[in-house]
Design a protein around this motif. Structure first.
Motif, PDB file in Angstrom:
ATOM      1  N   SER A 100      -6.703   4.366  -7.261  1.00 12.42           N
ATOM      2  CA  SER A 100      -6.665   4.361  -5.797  1.00 12.42           C
ATOM      3  C   SER A 100      -5.451   5.144  -5.323  1.00 12.42           C
ATOM      4  CB  SER A 100      -6.684   2.932  -5.235  1.00 12.42           C
ATOM      5  OG  SER A 100      -5.703   2.182  -5.865  1.00 12.42           O
ATOM      6  N   THR A 101      -5.388   5.400  -4.033  1.00 16.38           N
ATOM      7  CA  THR A 101      -4.321   6.257  -3.504  1.00 16.38           C
ATOM      8  C   THR A 101      -3.522   5.510  -2.437  1.00 16.38           C
ATOM      9  OG1 THR A 101      -5.884   7.179  -1.914  1.00 16.38           O
ATOM     10  CG2 THR A 101      -5.515   8.445  -3.929  1.00 16.38           C
ATOM     11  N   TYR A 102      -2.282   5.953  -2.270  1.00 15.01           N
ATOM     12  CA  TYR A 102      -1.386   5.404  -1.244  1.00 15.01           C
ATOM     13  C   TYR A 102      -0.814   6.588  -0.489  1.00 15.01           C
ATOM     14  CZ  TYR A 102       2.739   2.941   0.662  1.00 15.01           C
ATOM     15  OH  TYR A 102       3.717   2.412   1.475  1.00 15.01           O
ATOM     16  N   ALA A 103      -1.132   6.681   0.795  1.00 14.22           N
ATOM     17  CA  ALA A 103      -0.606   7.774   1.626  1.00 14.22           C
ATOM     18  C   ALA A 103       0.679   7.289   2.267  1.00 14.22           C
ATOM     19  CB  ALA A 103      -1.624   8.164   2.685  1.00 14.22           C
ATOM     20  N   GLY A 104       1.805   7.688   1.731  1.00 16.18           N
ATOM     21  CA  GLY A 104       3.071   7.243   2.301  1.00 16.18           C
ATOM     22  C   GLY A 104       4.213   7.593   1.386  1.00 16.18           C
TER      23      GLY A 104
END
Ligand code: SAM
Length: 214
Positions: A100-104
């Protein structure tokens, strides 16, 4: 074609419209993205069991190849939302369900998920002192930080080693080798978290990279 090859192909297609990587030829990408990413496999396999985070993932390297090979729950972090949205779309399309991805910012993730990860990787992100500061709060004790460096000056290396106690990370491997193109040098600098940092982390967002600890 295996799943990692299919992932690379999707990234190269997406790269025609959004800047994910400077490497555009398939032949070079095979080496500089897939082979290079997987050169961290032996190190990641030494880490304790648990989740994996790729810091400043860009186009998902080395995160996605290592996630596929290890099967670890993987989080790809990048501050540019456009990049993480594309990467998330590709991993969903290919059914790579452990990613999964984390935009930040990495610093914000450090506040949200302290001591959560068994392993962190960073390629083409920052100098070692900044990487140590960014990764330390995210790792639990025993966890590994695997830094992919192209060149390591004595100054950068010594600065990193001088911060071992302050940041709770000790160097356990330092290996240099050449990729199969015969010209790309890779230096792997691997650190293990042995205690919590002596300073309160994360510091204010941006400081780790703008004003590294002395
Ligand atoms: N790791 C990839 C690779 O080797 O192909 C991408 C490297 S790219 C040069 C560095 C990436 O780190 C960029 O996509 C940038 O947006 C991201 N980045 C830099 N500092 C960051 C931070 N503090 N938090 C989150 N992402 C960051």
């Amino acid at each position: 074609m295996d799943i990692i090859e299919r992932y690379l192909e999707e990234v190269l297609v997406a790269n025609e419209t959004t800047n994910l990587t400077r490497i555009v030829s398939r032949e070079s990408a095979e080496i500089l993205h897939i082979e290079d990413s997987l050169s961290g496999l032996n190190y990641i396999n030494e880490a304790p069991g648990g989740p994996y985070v790729d810091l400043g993932t860009g186009g998902g390297f080395p995160g996605v190849p290592l996630a596929v090979k290890t099967g670890r729950d993987t989080l790809l972090v990048d501050s540019v939302k456009k990049k993480t949205a594309i990467i998330q779309g590709i991993v969903d399309k290919l059914g790579i369900s452990n990613v999964s991805t984390y935009a930040g910012r990495i610093e914000d993730l450090g506040r949200e998920m302290p001591s959560h990860f068994a392993v962190a990787t960073a390629r083409a992100l920052s100098q070692l002192p900044s990487l140590m500061e960014l990764a330390s709060p995210l790792l639990f004790e025993g966890g590994l930080l695997i830094c992919y460096k192209s060149h390591l000056s004595d100054e950068e290396r010594n600065h990193a080693l001088s911060l071992e106690d302050k940041l709770g990370l000790k160097c356990i491997h330092e290996d240099t080798f050449t990729l199969s193109d015969g010209e790309t040098t890779r230096c792997m600098f691997v650190m293990q978290k042995f205690k919590d940092a002596e300073v309160k982390l994360p510091r204010k967002t941006g400081l780790a990279q703008k004003r590294p600890l002395k």
